[in-house]
Design a protein around this motif. Structure first.
Motif, PDB file in Angstrom:
ATOM      1  N   LYS A 140      -8.741   4.509 -38.160  1.00 53.00           N
ATOM      2  CA  LYS A 140      -8.545   5.821 -37.530  1.00 53.00           C
ATOM      3  C   LYS A 140      -7.688   6.710 -38.437  1.00 53.00           C
ATOM      4  CE  LYS A 140     -10.607   4.363 -33.777  1.00 53.00           C
ATOM      5  NZ  LYS A 140     -11.976   4.846 -33.423  1.00 53.00           N
ATOM      6  N   LEU A 141      -7.905   6.589 -39.743  1.00 53.42           N
ATOM      7  CA  LEU A 141      -7.049   7.211 -40.738  1.00 53.42           C
ATOM      8  C   LEU A 141      -6.936   8.721 -40.581  1.00 53.42           C
ATOM      9  CD1 LEU A 141      -5.433   6.092 -43.161  1.00 53.42           C
ATOM     10  CD2 LEU A 141      -7.342   6.733 -44.621  1.00 53.42           C
ATOM     11  N   PHE A 142      -8.007   9.364 -40.137  1.00 58.42           N
ATOM     12  CA  PHE A 142      -8.014  10.822 -40.071  1.00 58.42           C
ATOM     13  C   PHE A 142      -7.742  11.367 -38.670  1.00 58.42           C
ATOM     14  CE2 PHE A 142     -10.673   9.639 -43.701  1.00 58.42           C
ATOM     15  CZ  PHE A 142     -10.004  10.322 -44.710  1.00 58.42           C
ATOM     16  N   THR A 143      -7.187  10.505 -37.800  1.00 52.15           N
ATOM     17  CA  THR A 143      -6.790  10.991 -36.476  1.00 52.15           C
ATOM     18  C   THR A 143      -5.338  11.465 -36.467  1.00 52.15           C
ATOM     19  OG1 THR A 143      -6.133   8.769 -35.767  1.00 52.15           O
ATOM     20  CG2 THR A 143      -8.410   9.441 -35.319  1.00 52.15           C
ATOM     21  N   GLY A 144      -4.631  11.236 -37.591  1.00 53.48           N
ATOM     22  CA  GLY A 144      -3.239  11.663 -37.698  1.00 53.48           C
ATOM     23  C   GLY A 144      -2.940  12.123 -39.108  1.00 53.48           C
ATOM     24  N   LYS A 145      -1.680  12.070 -39.496  1.00 54.44           N
ATOM     25  CA  LYS A 145      -1.269  12.589 -40.799  1.00 54.44           C
ATOM     26  C   LYS A 145      -0.768  11.481 -41.724  1.00 54.44           C
ATOM     27  CE  LYS A 145      -0.362  17.387 -39.703  1.00 54.44           C
ATOM     28  NZ  LYS A 145       0.492  18.563 -39.987  1.00 54.44           N
ATOM     29  N   THR A 146      -0.827  11.799 -43.025  1.00 52.00           N
ATOM     30  CA  THR A 146      -0.283  10.919 -44.047  1.00 52.00           C
ATOM     31  C   THR A 146       1.118  11.383 -44.413  1.00 52.00           C
ATOM     32  OG1 THR A 146      -2.434  10.343 -45.000  1.00 52.00           O
ATOM     33  CG2 THR A 146      -0.520  10.148 -46.433  1.00 52.00           C
ATOM     34  N   LEU A 147       2.065  10.480 -44.326  1.00 53.54           N
ATOM     35  CA  LEU A 147       3.418  10.762 -44.794  1.00 53.54           C
ATOM     36  C   LEU A 147       3.455  10.461 -46.285  1.00 53.54           C
ATOM     37  CD1 LEU A 147       6.483  11.158 -44.707  1.00 53.54           C
ATOM     38  CD2 LEU A 147       6.680   8.810 -43.866  1.00 53.54           C
ATOM     39  N   SER A 148       3.683  11.474 -47.098  1.00 54.52           N
ATOM     40  CA  SER A 148       3.742  11.282 -48.544  1.00 54.52           C
ATOM     41  C   SER A 148       5.125  11.642 -49.044  1.00 54.52           C
ATOM     42  CB  SER A 148       2.673  12.120 -49.259  1.00 54.52           C
ATOM     43  OG  SER A 148       2.649  13.444 -48.778  1.00 54.52           O
ATOM     44  N   ILE A 149       5.723  10.707 -49.722  1.00 54.56           N
ATOM     45  CA  ILE A 149       7.094  10.864 -50.214  1.00 54.56           C
ATOM     46  C   ILE A 149       7.034  11.109 -51.711  1.00 54.56           C
ATOM     47  CG2 ILE A 149       9.361   9.780 -50.395  1.00 54.56           C
ATOM     48  CD1 ILE A 149       8.526   8.039 -47.984  1.00 54.56           C
ATOM     49  N   GLY A 150       7.259  12.326 -52.112  1.00 52.54           N
ATOM     50  CA  GLY A 150       7.161  12.686 -53.517  1.00 52.54           C
ATOM     51  C   GLY A 150       8.500  12.981 -54.140  1.00 52.54           C
ATOM     52  N   GLY A 151       8.455  13.353 -55.417  1.00 53.45           N
ATOM     53  CA  GLY A 151       9.665  13.694 -56.143  1.00 53.45           C
ATOM     54  C   GLY A 151       9.955  15.177 -56.063  1.00 53.45           C
ATOM     55  N   SER A 152      10.460  15.737 -57.144  1.00 50.30           N
ATOM     56  CA  SER A 152      10.827  17.149 -57.155  1.00 50.30           C
ATOM     57  C   SER A 152      10.373  17.790 -58.460  1.00 50.30           C
ATOM     58  CB  SER A 152      12.339  17.309 -56.993  1.00 50.30           C
ATOM     59  OG  SER A 152      13.026  16.618 -58.020  1.00 50.30           O
ATOM     60  N   LEU A 153      10.394  19.110 -58.481  1.00 49.88           N
ATOM     61  CA  LEU A 153       9.997  19.887 -59.650  1.00 49.88           C
ATOM     62  C   LEU A 153      11.215  20.545 -60.278  1.00 49.88           C
ATOM     63  CD1 LEU A 153       6.817  21.661 -58.198  1.00 49.88           C
ATOM     64  CD2 LEU A 153       6.872  19.640 -59.675  1.00 49.88           C
ATOM     65  N   SER A 154      11.096  20.855 -61.561  1.00 52.04           N
ATOM     66  CA  SER A 154      12.170  21.559 -62.256  1.00 52.04           C
ATOM     67  C   SER A 154      11.576  22.466 -63.322  1.00 52.04           C
ATOM     68  CB  SER A 154      13.150  20.567 -62.892  1.00 52.04           C
ATOM     69  OG  SER A 154      12.479  19.716 -63.799  1.00 52.04           O
ATOM     70  N   GLN A 155      12.411  23.267 -63.916  1.00 50.75           N
ATOM     71  CA  GLN A 155      11.949  24.233 -64.913  1.00 50.75           C
ATOM     72  C   GLN A 155      11.652  23.540 -66.239  1.00 50.75           C
ATOM     73  OE1 GLN A 155      14.539  27.585 -65.351  1.00 50.75           O
ATOM     74  NE2 GLN A 155      13.471  28.415 -67.120  1.00 50.75           N
ATOM     75  N   ASN A 156      10.638  24.011 -66.901  1.00 51.84           N
ATOM     76  CA  ASN A 156      10.302  23.553 -68.246  1.00 51.84           C
ATOM     77  C   ASN A 156      11.472  23.872 -69.178  1.00 51.84           C
ATOM     78  OD1 ASN A 156       9.321  23.323 -70.886  1.00 51.84           O
ATOM     79  ND2 ASN A 156       7.284  24.058 -70.347  1.00 51.84           N
ATOM     80  N   PRO A 157      12.124  22.868 -69.781  1.00 51.50           N
ATOM     81  CA  PRO A 157      13.301  23.140 -70.615  1.00 51.50           C
ATOM     82  C   PRO A 157      13.000  23.873 -71.908  1.00 51.50           C
ATOM     83  CG  PRO A 157      12.672  20.835 -70.768  1.00 51.50           C
ATOM     84  CD  PRO A 157      11.822  21.437 -69.695  1.00 51.50           C
ATOM     85  N   PHE A 158      11.704  23.979 -72.250  1.00 52.33           N
ATOM     86  CA  PHE A 158      11.322  24.648 -73.495  1.00 52.33           C
ATOM     87  C   PHE A 158      10.818  26.075 -73.264  1.00 52.33           C
ATOM     88  CE2 PHE A 158      11.038  20.120 -74.286  1.00 52.33           C
ATOM     89  CZ  PHE A 158      11.663  19.993 -75.513  1.00 52.33           C
ATOM     90  N   ARG A 159      10.891  26.542 -72.016  1.00 55.12           N
ATOM     91  CA  ARG A 159      10.426  27.882 -71.693  1.00 55.12           C
ATOM     92  C   ARG A 159      11.560  28.682 -71.065  1.00 55.12           C
ATOM     93  NH1 ARG A 159       4.599  27.857 -70.609  1.00 55.12           N
ATOM     94  NH2 ARG A 159       4.884  29.940 -69.754  1.00 55.12           N
ATOM     95  N   LYS A 160      11.534  29.994 -71.250  1.00 56.51           N
ATOM     96  CA  LYS A 160      12.581  30.863 -70.719  1.00 56.51           C
ATOM     97  C   LYS A 160      12.277  31.362 -69.312  1.00 56.51           C
ATOM     98  CE  LYS A 160      15.019  30.806 -74.523  1.00 56.51           C
ATOM     99  NZ  LYS A 160      16.320  30.106 -74.584  1.00 56.51           N
ATOM    100  N   ASP A 161      11.005  31.245 -68.887  1.00 54.78           N
ATOM    101  CA  ASP A 161      10.654  31.745 -67.561  1.00 54.78           C
ATOM    102  C   ASP A 161      11.184  30.797 -66.487  1.00 54.78           C
ATOM    103  OD1 ASP A 161       8.825  29.569 -67.369  1.00 54.78           O
ATOM    104  OD2 ASP A 161       7.319  30.754 -68.425  1.00 54.78           O
ATOM    105  N   ASN A 162      10.983  31.158 -65.245  1.00 55.82           N
ATOM    106  CA  ASN A 162      11.515  30.373 -64.134  1.00 55.82           C
ATOM    107  C   ASN A 162      10.463  29.511 -63.457  1.00 55.82           C
ATOM    108  OD1 ASN A 162      14.205  31.350 -64.312  1.00 55.82           O
ATOM    109  ND2 ASN A 162      13.545  33.276 -63.355  1.00 55.82           N
TER     110      ASN A 162
END
Length: 509
Positions: A140-162
């Motif tokens: 019954k996989l699609f009768t509810g939701k998937t809990l997905s535990i992910g990491g985080s994002l950060s800025q590219n250290p070689f670029r000046k943009d955000n």
């Protein structure tokens, strides 16, 4: 929801025919991937340097293109991170997955092309569901939701943009998922990609505990931390009181065996299913396709061409390198990959053993170097040696030998840690200061360890045994390994070595 579940289950099971094709004709499928990669790489800076236009066969490829470490590819990757295109791969590359484990730097950055996102990572996620549903058509996989535990994002250290273009591979994937997948998962993207882990776990727990969660996808370490917090908030004895329809945990990144009993305490049901995957920053490589056996089907049509170095040749300056057709059962091989993100003959650092041939099935056997990766921290010997040297310098102590291993979760309420046995010729006057400095320096050189140690969420401070000279010599003599080329293993991902030494310490006490 039953109608939606039936329709989605039918859609995903349709992929099984394509999976069966590469199971039946693995070498033919891999040859097709090889030809596509060489054709795509011809006009790149890398391809021009190594004469891709003249490559007509695998033998040409193996002769013309050298084996590469991350340090070898790092200049190309940094060019790409600065915005230059066509360096390693012809398509536009804007995303990079961040991982620990290099000798020369705190983090490494793996290019993620649009092709690798769609034809590898996304495809791997779909196939994970396809194989699961093929094994459990009553799901019954699609009768509810998937809990997905992910990491985080950060800025590219070689670029000046955000722009946030760098992050854990799970965060990169999650950010780019299509809208219909976002609708089927929890928590919200805003919370899932938070970088402050203590706040993130709290907000995740409060949001997802009110959802109908049917499946969980993530690393065991953080999953346990989250589930424990949910139980506290709900005042529940186990997770089935919170999510009665929970049926499967899709897990990877670290060996699941040490966590199995903890999950049985948290989710006390014989009907709960666990499914192993092999998804790394560099690609999605394997998926468990059997209900009982945990070895994984090597996924051969994801834009990755595989080669294998027998581990007895690993230290050789000219190692034997085998294509898929020449591997043997039960032997330990270092994995070498060429990918649709521009990693060419790249040493990923993992080792595998084949448990079956045609179809090709694997088990992850370890790393090419001693390491600890019990909680997703990916601590390698170089990290440990750098940290312990600095700690000794800070405390005017002298170290003779050391070894370290994980202390696994013991029950549903315990946390993990690392246990060290360190032999000194000059003991630190302040042992607590030494322990603090070792922990601090290890966090400095390894971002994954730092994340797990953050506010003791997943890992608590290391346990250190301070011992006088002679213990390791006695242990090596006991093992018949004294002298010659024999060395004390610095790190181990299991407790076999450290438990032997602790027993010897007890006898000597």
């Amino acid at each position: 929801m039953e109608v939606v579940n039936a329709f989605m289950s039918w859609v995903f099971r349709n992929r099984i025919g394509q999976i069966e094709r590469f199971m039946e004709d693995p070498e033919e499928v891999q040859q097709g991937i090889f030809e596509e990669l060489i054709e795509a790489g011809k006009e790149t800076a890398f391809g021009k340097k190594y004469g891709f236009s003249k490559i007509r066969s695998y033998e040409d490829f193996a002769r013309q293109v050298p084996i590469h470490t991350y340090e070898d590819l790092q200049p190309y990757i940094e060019q790409t991170m600065r915005g230059e295109q066509g360096i390693l791969w012809p398509g536009k590359i804007e995303w990079f997955s961040k991982s620990s484990g290099t000798t020369s730097s705190r983090s490494k950055f793996i290019p993620v092309s649009q092709e690798s996102l769609e034809d590898c990572h996304f495809k791997g996620g779909k196939d994970m569901l396809s194989l699961y549903l093929n094994n459990y058509p009553e799901s019954k996989l699609f009768t509810g939701k998937t809990l997905s535990i992910g990491g985080s994002l950060s800025q590219n250290p070689f670029r000046k943009d955000n722009e946030q273009q760098v992050g854990d591979v799970s965060a990169v994937i999650m950010h780019n998922l299509p809208l219909w997948v976002q609708f089927a998962r929890t928590p919200s993207l805003e919370i899932a990609l938070m970088s402050e882990w203590e706040e993130k776990i709290e907000k995740m727990a409060r949001e997802v505990m009110e959802e109908n969660v049917v499946s969980i996808s993530g690393v065991p370490t953080w999953t346990i931390v989250l589930l424990r917090r949910i139980l506290e908030l709900k005042g529940a004895k186990n997770i089935l009181e919170v999510w009665p329809n929970l049926e499967v945990f899709f897990h990877g990144a670290v060996a699941f065996g040490p966590y199995r009993e903890v999950f049985r305490e948290l989710i006390p049901s014989d009907k709960m299913r666990y499914m192993e995957t092999y998804n790394a920053s560099e690609g999605f490589f394997g998926i468990q396709n059997d209900r009982e056996e945990t070895d994984m089907l090597l996924m051969l049509d994801y834009g990755i061409f595989y080669e294998f170095i027998p581990m007895e040749d690993w230290e050789s300056s000219s190692p034997r390198v085998l294509p898929l057709s020449e591997v043997e059962l039960g032997k330990n091989y270092a994995l070498l990959i060429s990918t649709n993100a521009g990693l060419w003959r790249y040493k990923i650092g993992d080792t595998v053993k084949f448990t079956q041939i045609k179809p090709y099935k694997i088990k992850i056997s370890g790393r090419t170097k001693h390491f600890i990766n019990a909680f997703g921290e990916e601590v390698i010997v170089e990290n440990a040696e750098q940290a312990i040297e600095k700690a000794a310098g800070d405390t005017d102590s002298r170290i003779v030998n050391f070894t370290a291993a994980p202390v696994y979760f013991n029950g549903a309420k315990e946390k993990g840690r690392h246990e060290w046995i360190i032999e000194f010729s000059r003991m630190p006057e302040d042992r607590e200061a030494f322990a603090a400095r070792l922990d601090e320096h290890l966090r400095e050189v390894n971002s994954d360890y730092d994340a797990k140690r953050y506010r003791d969420l997943a890992l608590t401070a290391p346990l250190i045994h301070f011992v006088e000279e002679g213990l390791f010599e006695a242990w090596m003599r006991q093992r018949g390994k004294l002298g010659g080329q024999n060395k004390v293993p610095r790190l181990s991902n299991d407790r076999s070595y450290i438990d032997e030494i602790l027993q010897l310490m007890e006898k000597k006490a």
